[in-house]
Enzyme design. Structure first.
Site: not given
Ligand SMILES: C=CC1=C(C)c2cc3[nH]c(cc4nc(cc5[nH]c(cc1n2)c(C)c5CCC(=O)O)C(CCC(=O)O)=C4C)c(C)c3C=C
Ligand code: FES
Ligand SMILES: [Fe+2]
Length: 396
Positions: A337, A184
């Site tokens: 997120d 990520h």
């Protein structure tokens, strides 16, 4: 970036529980033995011989009892217990605060679910149901997937779901999973920022010489040879971080925390530190690349065993340790997120979940993987039109 175009037509907000899964740690000396007993009794983590005997098997009891005094001593050296619960709760609280801004159409609450310490995952699942949670997002706190860590937690969840079904008290809430997030962008950015912060403590003339030692919890070779994806995913995190740093420093991936006499993946972190120093590298930085917070592996193993004690042996060496992710702002953004992306993409899990290890012989892995990989949000939870949804990103 997330779009803010999710349109929802239902009036009551869907109640989402984010279950933050981790191994857990003992909070005090009394909790060490139960922690170790659960850990050594977990067949998904350690397939000890004669394990079929269930509660009649004495081997986990024997190993846990024998190991307890040594581990109590180690926890005493770091303040008496593991801070993993404190960090997981703080991270979870900050994460849902941010998710509330990113996804105002959902009501989101965080829960902690540990495999071997309280709060146990099964109890947290029961609590979520009692709180009226409609959908549970099983969010692993191990960025890189291993069947011995995330897989074990998922298997445990699946068994609990089946147990309640058999008892005639099935869960009403539905489930989906965030199973891996090794690359990520905000995880990568977090590590790069923390490494740079530590590098700034080194004199500018020596900074580029610091060897970055990315250190991850090792695995038994039997797990590696089964085809576990963990080493590949840890390597992926390392490469992304080095790219973010523009390959500013020499680096290696090393492995720590071997347990017992069998063969584990190496090189071991302590051997690598000694070897590098003997080969002339005096400036080193350990980076905990597979943990999301401080606990015994960072505070005892890295700071005391590989830091303080190694300095006694090599007084000229400068052995640094990169801070753990803990409450680093970019890291909290990363967690938020991931969850926001999951909610907005309708909870679809990635294909990787359906693939079992090439040499997996564990009968409980199959059903669990099928269960989580086929999950999507029920339509009545989101009330959103299908063309609003974004595909979930894959960070494995
Ligand atoms: C990515 C993280 C981890 C992997 C992979 C992992 C595999 C693994 N661990 C053991 C045995 C033990 N682990 C212990 C502690 C411990 N392990 C992890 C993470 C991973 N383990 C953490 C974060 C901790 C510390 C918990 C805390 O303090 O909060 C222990 C207990 C300590 C000890 O007795 O040394 C054991 C045992 C195995 C066998 C294994 C892979 C199969
Ligand atoms: S051990 Fe990896 S899927 Fe079963
Ligand atoms: Fe471990």
């Amino acid at each position: 970036m997330l779009k803010s175009s999710v349109r929802c037509y239902s009036t009551a907000k869907p109640r989402i529980g984010v279950l933050m899964l981790n191994l857990g740690g003992p909070e005090n000396s009394a909790a060490v033995h139960p922690f170790l007993l659960r850990l050594f009794s977990d067949r998904d983590l350690i397939p000890l011989p004669f394990m079929q005997g269930g509660k009649y098997n004495l081997l986990p009891r024997f190993i846990a009892k024998r190991r307890t005094p040594k581990i109590i001593e180690q926890y005493n050296r770091i303040g008496g217990g593991s801070p993993i619960k404190m960090w997981t709760e703080e991270q979870g609280n900050a994460m849902v605060e941010r998710v509330a801004q990113l996804c105002p159409d959902f009501e989101v609450k965080n829960y902690t679910g540990f495999r071997y310490a309280e709060p146990l995952t099964e109890d947290a699942m029961d609590q979520m149901e009692a709180d009226g949670i409609q959908h549970c997002v099983a969010f692993t706190q191990y960025p890189q997937y291993s069947c011995s860590t995330t897989g074990s937690s998922f298997n445990g969840m699946y068994r609990h779901i089946i147990k309640r079904q058999k008892e005639g008290n099935p869960f009403k809430m539905t489930f989906s999973a965030i199973d891996r997030w090794a690359t990520h962008p905000l995880l990568v950015k977090s590590f790069a920022e923390l490494i740079n912060k530590q590098l700034e403590t080194v004199e500018p003339k020596d900074r580029h010489k610091v060897v970055l030692l990315f250190s991850a919890h090792s695995l038994p070779m039997s797990v590696i040879n089964r085809g576990d994806p963990y080493p590949q995913e840890v390597g992926a995190t390392v490469e992304h971080v080095m790219k973010a740093l523009n390959y500013s420093n020499p680096y290696r991936l090393v492995w720590q925390s071997k347990v017992g006499p069998s063969a584990w993946l190496g090189p071991q972190t302590d051997d690598a530190i000694k070897g590098l120093i003997k080969n002339g590298s005096k400036n080193l930085m350990m980076i905990p690349i597979a943990f999301t917070s401080d606990h015994i592996e960072t505070l005892y193993e890295m700071d005391i065993e590989y830091g303080e004690e190694m300095k006694e042996e090599f007084p000229d060496a400068n052995i640094l340790r990169c801070e753990s992710l803990n409450m680093h702002k970019t890291f909290v953004d990363c967690l938020s997120d991931l969850v926001a992306d999951h909610l907005k993409s309708d909870g679809k899990t990635i294909q990787q979940m359906a693939l079992r290890c090439p040499m997996c012989t564990n009968p409980t892995c199959g059903p669990m993987r099928g269960f989580f990989s086929s999950r999507t949000f029920p339509q009545n939870l989101t009330g959103c039109t299908s063309d609003d949804k974004e595909p979930m990103k894959s960070f494995g």
